[in-house]
Scaffold this active site. Structure first.
Site, mmCIF file in Angstrom:
data_model
loop_
_atom_site.group_PDB
_atom_site.id
_atom_site.type_symbol
_atom_site.label_atom_id
_atom_site.label_comp_id
_atom_site.label_asym_id
_atom_site.label_seq_id
_atom_site.Cartn_x
_atom_site.Cartn_y
_atom_site.Cartn_z
ATOM 1 N N ASN A 80 -80.230 98.897 -50.960
ATOM 2 C CA ASN A 80 -79.014 98.806 -50.137
ATOM 3 C C ASN A 80 -78.692 100.079 -49.342
ATOM 4 O O ASN A 80 -78.108 100.001 -48.274
ATOM 5 C CB ASN A 80 -77.813 98.359 -50.972
ATOM 6 C CG ASN A 80 -77.560 99.241 -52.162
ATOM 7 O OD1 ASN A 80 -78.414 100.044 -52.555
ATOM 8 N ND2 ASN A 80 -76.395 99.105 -52.748
ATOM 9 N N GLU A 102 -78.083 104.579 -62.443
ATOM 10 C CA GLU A 102 -77.032 104.074 -61.550
ATOM 11 C C GLU A 102 -77.269 102.586 -61.396
ATOM 12 O O GLU A 102 -78.140 102.167 -60.628
ATOM 13 C CB GLU A 102 -77.121 104.772 -60.190
ATOM 14 C CG GLU A 102 -76.695 106.218 -60.207
ATOM 15 C CD GLU A 102 -75.203 106.399 -60.442
ATOM 16 O OE1 GLU A 102 -74.460 105.392 -60.416
ATOM 17 O OE2 GLU A 102 -74.792 107.537 -60.681
ATOM 18 N N CYS A 112 -73.088 98.464 -54.937
ATOM 19 C CA CYS A 112 -73.030 98.359 -56.397
ATOM 20 C C CYS A 112 -71.615 98.455 -56.939
ATOM 21 O O CYS A 112 -71.267 97.796 -57.899
ATOM 22 C CB CYS A 112 -73.881 99.456 -57.007
ATOM 23 S SG CYS A 112 -73.454 101.069 -56.340
ATOM 24 N N GLU A 128 -74.000 110.962 -60.450
ATOM 25 C CA GLU A 128 -74.575 111.537 -59.246
ATOM 26 C C GLU A 128 -73.458 112.272 -58.500
ATOM 27 O O GLU A 128 -72.272 112.085 -58.773
ATOM 28 C CB GLU A 128 -75.196 110.445 -58.366
ATOM 29 C CG GLU A 128 -76.374 109.795 -59.055
ATOM 30 C CD GLU A 128 -77.318 109.048 -58.141
ATOM 31 O OE1 GLU A 128 -76.888 108.086 -57.503
ATOM 32 O OE2 GLU A 128 -78.504 109.435 -58.094
#
Ligand code: NAD
Length: 485
Positions: free
Chosen positions: A154, A251, A285, A459
């Protein structure tokens, strides 16, 4: 427009590398369905070359000062900004996301990461710990070694940078495997980093499907694995990394809740729900796909949402006035259509959308279901497409309990004008990334990541440094050694 066909499939040891013996991977432009480029999956020889180059490159890179490393990363950030238009076009060709988005979100957010971690690189140090009698301990922050990054489809440019920037700032080397659906953008990131002065082998890109990812994760030369992907893939990759006692960042997916209270600013709540469900055609997400709306505002919310959705401009993603593009692939579109059918079969009320558009490409319009209940599959499973589920609630405690009743914990949002409720509710929601009166912003300065099944580690922000380095301690005696005999 640029030719999207890359010079070669892989970028290894500072240069493009081809091996046509690898399985061909066609790159399909989602807006037309046409094949626009072809790469080949990495063969064992390519994987081996990338890991050897990373081992050698990491030694050269780690021997440089943090300031020198930072300078190269910041130079790469400037180059990405200078080339934003070309990089955005490539991101659009790779993913189908509209230029209206890619021009402001992808290469720019990648550049932000390179600039931010480049800025931190010179200040990554250990500490001095004084002890009795003048003894002391000092700690040394050291890189982990070779890190593997594995990306989802994505945000191919952003993911390549979000993983690469902190890894490189700490003195690691990286072997990055993009998603097989979007293999083009990470090659440009590697090219720019090397043009900016990165030593050969420090950032490598190899193409391939899950097997290539698996081969990287299990290789003994690798110290750390950072995956962006789905929960099922995360489970496999985490388990394989554990076997080799490797560090991980995961993630993963989500089914995030957004709670809209009666007193919310209606316009902001609708904007948040639109951004949190339909940006990038819903392929984000952290999307807030379970929109819990308090009963007093429900009708007004649905009415205003429908009015606002009438202004969506669906079309050619290269047209900068277009605000909504295709889904990334036919496969992903069919998965989402399956959820639309499930929603209808389970008794949800389709307010708008739901049907593939009669045009070339993989277009599914913004889709809203109302009267969704907690047990429906569209309220439980990650759809990863433009499908919003609106659920009603009566009171705060009920909304929190229902919002938390999920194995996921990536993000959560609350819309209310009541300041105490805003903080109370966001603290009670089980999510790694929370939003009050907005949704889905991810600045590099702030930690991003999930709790529960949505992930491990963070992150962005200074926290990412902890996930790409480790502390080693040294005890220094200033006195004689006392032994019992
Ligand atoms: P995916 O899990 O199918 O694939 C992710 C990556 O893992 C791909 O590069 C794939 O080739 C690789 N892979 C697959 N099997 C592997 C294995 N056994 N070993 C090693 N690598 C393997 O995910 P996707 O469909 O590409 O992306 C969508 C998913 O990613 C969604 O669940 C979405 O929520 C998640 N995502 C999460 C974030 C986040 O930051 N939390 C961001 C974007 C996407």
């Amino acid at each position: 427009m640029q030719d999207p066909q890359p010079t070669a499939s892989h970028f290894v040891n500072g240069a493009y590398l081809e091996d046509t013996a690898g399985t061909p991977i066609d790159v399909v432009y989602p807006a037309t369905g046409a094949v626009i480029a072809r790469v080949h999956a990495a063969t064992p020889a390519v994987i081996d070359a990338a890991l050897d180059a990373a081992v050698a490159g990491q030694k050269v890179w780690a021997a440089m000062t943090g300031t020198e490393r930072g300078r190269i990363l910041r130079r790469a950030a400037d180059m990405m900004r200078d080339r934003n238009r070309a990089l955005s076009e490539l991101e659009t060709l790779d993913t189908g996301k509209p230029m209206q988005e890619t021009l402001v979100v992808d290469a720019t957010s990648g550049a932000d990461a390179l600039e931010y971690f480049g800025g931190l690189a010179g200040s990554l140090t250990g500490e001095h710990i004084p002890l009795a009698g003048g003894d002391f301990v000092y700690t040394r922050r050291v890189p982990l070694g070779v890190c593997v990054g594995i990306g989802a489809w994505n945000y191919p440019t952003q993911i390549a940078c979000w993983k690469g920037a902190p890894a490189l700032a700490c003195g690691n080397a990286m072997v990055f495997k993009p998603s097989e659906t979007t293999p083009l953008c990470a090659l440009k990131v590697a090219e720019i980093l090397h043009e900016a002065g990165l030593p050969a082998g420090v950032y490598n890109v190899v193409q391939g499907m899950g097997e290539v990812g698996g081969a990287l994760v299990t290789d003994p030369r690798v110290a750390k694995v950072s995956l962006t992907g789905s929960v099922p893939t995360g489970r496999k990759v985490y388990a394989a990394a554990a076997e080799g006692m490797k560090h991980v960042t995961m993630e993963l997916g989500g089914k995030s809740p957004m709670l809209i209270f009666d007193d919310a600013d209606l316009e902001n709540a609708v904007s948040g729900a639109i951004l949190g469900n339909f940006y990038s055609s819903g392929q984000v997400c952290s999307n807030g796909t379970r929109v819990f709306v308090q009963k007093g505002i429900k009708d007004a919310f649905l009415a205003r949402l429908s009015e606002r959705l009438a202004h969506v401009k669906i079309g050619d993603p290269m047209d900068e006035t277009v605000s909504f593009g295709p889904m990334v692939s036919e496969r992903q579109m069919r998965i989402v259509e399956g959820y639309v059918d499930a929603g209808l079969n389970e008794g949800a009320r389709l307010v708008t959308g739901g049907k593939q558009l009669a045009r070339e490409g993989f277009y599914l319009p913004p889709t809203v279901f109302a009267d969704v209940t907690d047990d429906m599959s569209i309220a439980r499973e990650e759809i990863f497409g433009p499908v919003m589920a609106v659920l009603d609630f009566d009171d705060e405690a009920e909304a929190i309990a229902r919002a938390n009743d999920t194995p996921f914990g990536l993000a959560a949002g609350v819309f209310t004008q009541d300041i105490t409720r805003a903080h109370r509710v966001i603290a009670a929601l089980e999510a790694g990334t929370g939003y009050i009166n907005t949704y889905n912003l991810a600045p590099v300065e702030a930690p991003f990541g999930g709790t529960k099944a949505s992930g491990v580690g963070r992150e962005n922000s200074k926290l990412a440094i902890e996930h790409y380095s480790e502390m080693r301690s040294v005890y220094v005696a200033m006195n004689d050694v006392e032994a019992p005999y």
